[in-house]
Scaffold this motif. Structure first.
Motif, mmCIF file in Angstrom:
data_model
loop_
_atom_site.group_PDB
_atom_site.id
_atom_site.type_symbol
_atom_site.label_atom_id
_atom_site.label_comp_id
_atom_site.label_asym_id
_atom_site.label_seq_id
_atom_site.Cartn_x
_atom_site.Cartn_y
_atom_site.Cartn_z
ATOM 1 N N ASN A 143 -9.150 63.703 34.781
ATOM 2 C CA ASN A 143 -8.644 63.142 36.025
ATOM 3 C C ASN A 143 -9.587 63.490 37.164
ATOM 4 O O ASN A 143 -9.997 64.647 37.296
ATOM 5 C CB ASN A 143 -7.261 63.719 36.358
ATOM 6 N N CYS A 168 -5.468 68.038 38.644
ATOM 7 C CA CYS A 168 -4.275 67.918 37.801
ATOM 8 C C CYS A 168 -4.285 69.021 36.748
ATOM 9 O O CYS A 168 -5.229 69.146 35.979
ATOM 10 C CB CYS A 168 -4.288 66.542 37.144
ATOM 11 N N ARG A 170 -1.364 70.457 34.159
ATOM 12 C CA ARG A 170 0.041 70.379 33.743
ATOM 13 C C ARG A 170 0.635 71.740 33.403
ATOM 14 O O ARG A 170 1.842 71.885 33.269
ATOM 15 C CB ARG A 170 0.196 69.414 32.560
ATOM 16 N N GLN A 195 0.585 70.633 38.691
ATOM 17 C CA GLN A 195 1.085 69.466 37.963
ATOM 18 C C GLN A 195 1.348 68.310 38.937
ATOM 19 O O GLN A 195 1.311 67.148 38.550
ATOM 20 C CB GLN A 195 2.378 69.821 37.227
ATOM 21 N N CYS A 198 -1.211 65.565 39.313
ATOM 22 C CA CYS A 198 -1.430 64.642 38.199
ATOM 23 C C CYS A 198 -0.953 63.258 38.621
ATOM 24 O O CYS A 198 0.187 63.112 39.078
ATOM 25 C CB CYS A 198 -0.672 65.104 36.958
#
Ligand SMILES: *[C@@H]1O[C@H](CO)[C@@H](O)[C@H](O)[C@H]1NC(C)=O
Length: 257
Positions: A143, A168, A170, A195, A198
């Motif tokens: 990303n 990003c 997670r 997160q 994202c």
């Protein structure tokens, strides 16, 4: 009369608070990606707003003293970093400052001595925030990094701005904080893995419009001075080109022989 008073109050207050909230939209759509950074900024609710003043510290050993760079960062639609009534006005950033750097100096060998505030730098201010977003070429985990620039500060006749680079991640659920990256020539840069950084994807093929804070930043932040020893590395493209010439020259030599 009370009703008249309330209406006037609403008329005055509502546009004002909307203007501040509009200063930093937390939902960003850019290049078919949609981001919701509201949980990081404070979400607009008062409860979260007060808890979303981030403290970012950087310590420097500066013998015979110790220097602490303290950033107070408030990204919610509130009044900026809290005002401290116990401090003189010149020892804190002006009201409405969203990002404030305080440089504090102590002498470790003299613990009883009070600390000395060396400088107070308003980095970003609510009324001139002028937020800009763009996606960087640099990627983390597939990303692109989302960059947000917040303006409005001034110190010693030099404009200041804060740069947040969201990546990003997670695994970074709640409670992530910005991390100091570098500070040079009025640009204060932070990374922020979360997160919430994202993106979700918008599948409108021709919609390359972005909706969010302002236009892409026309002047990307200056990078800190590069170490002279860090020579420019050959890009992949260059290397391919060199090999291609090598191949053609060998072929030519063969034909001539
Ligand atoms: C530092 O920032 C100012 C803008 O505030 C800019 O005009 C100047 O060129 C910058 N200096 C360097 C060395 O990049």
């Amino acid at each position: 009369m009370r009703p008249w008073y309330s209406v006037t109050f609403l008329l005055l207050i509502v546009p004002f608070s909307q203007a501040i909230a509009a200063g930093l939209p937390c939902k960003i759509s850019i290049r078919k990606r949609r981001y919701n950074l509201c949980p990081l900024f404070g979400g607009g609710s008062q409860e979260q707003a007060s808890s979303n003043v981030y403290s970012v510290m950087r310590d420097e050993t500066t013998p015979p003293t110790h220097t602490r760079y303290h950033y107070a960062i408030s990204l919610s639609a509130a009044d900026g970093v809290p005002w401290d009534n116990t401090l003189p006005a010149d020892l804190q950033c002006p009201r409405g400052t969203w990002i404030c750097l305080t440089v504090i100096n102590t002498r470790p060998n003299h613990p009883s001595e009070p600390e000395r505030i060396l400088s107070v730098v308003p980095v970003s201010k609510g009324d001139e925030l002028d937020p800009k977003v763009k996606l960087l070429d640099e990627e983390v985990g597939g990303n692109p990094i989302l960059q947000l620039v917040l303006h409005g500060g001034q110190y010693m006749n030099q404009k200041q701005k804060a740069v947040f680079q969201f990546s990003c991640d997670r695994s970074e659920l709640e409670g992530t904080i910005p991390n100091y990256l570098w500070n040079w020539n009025g640009t204060h840069t932070f990374t922020w893995a979360s997160q919430y950084a994202c993106p979700s994807f918008i599948d409108t093929p021709d919609d390359d419009d972005k909706k969010g804070p302002g236009d892409p930043d026309p002047d990307p932040p200056e990078n800190p001075p590069i170490d002279e020893d860090d020579g420019e590395s050959l890009s992949h493209g260059h290397r391919t080109e060199i090999w291609m010439w090598f191949f053609l020259c060998s072929l030519f030599t063969c034909v001539v022989l």
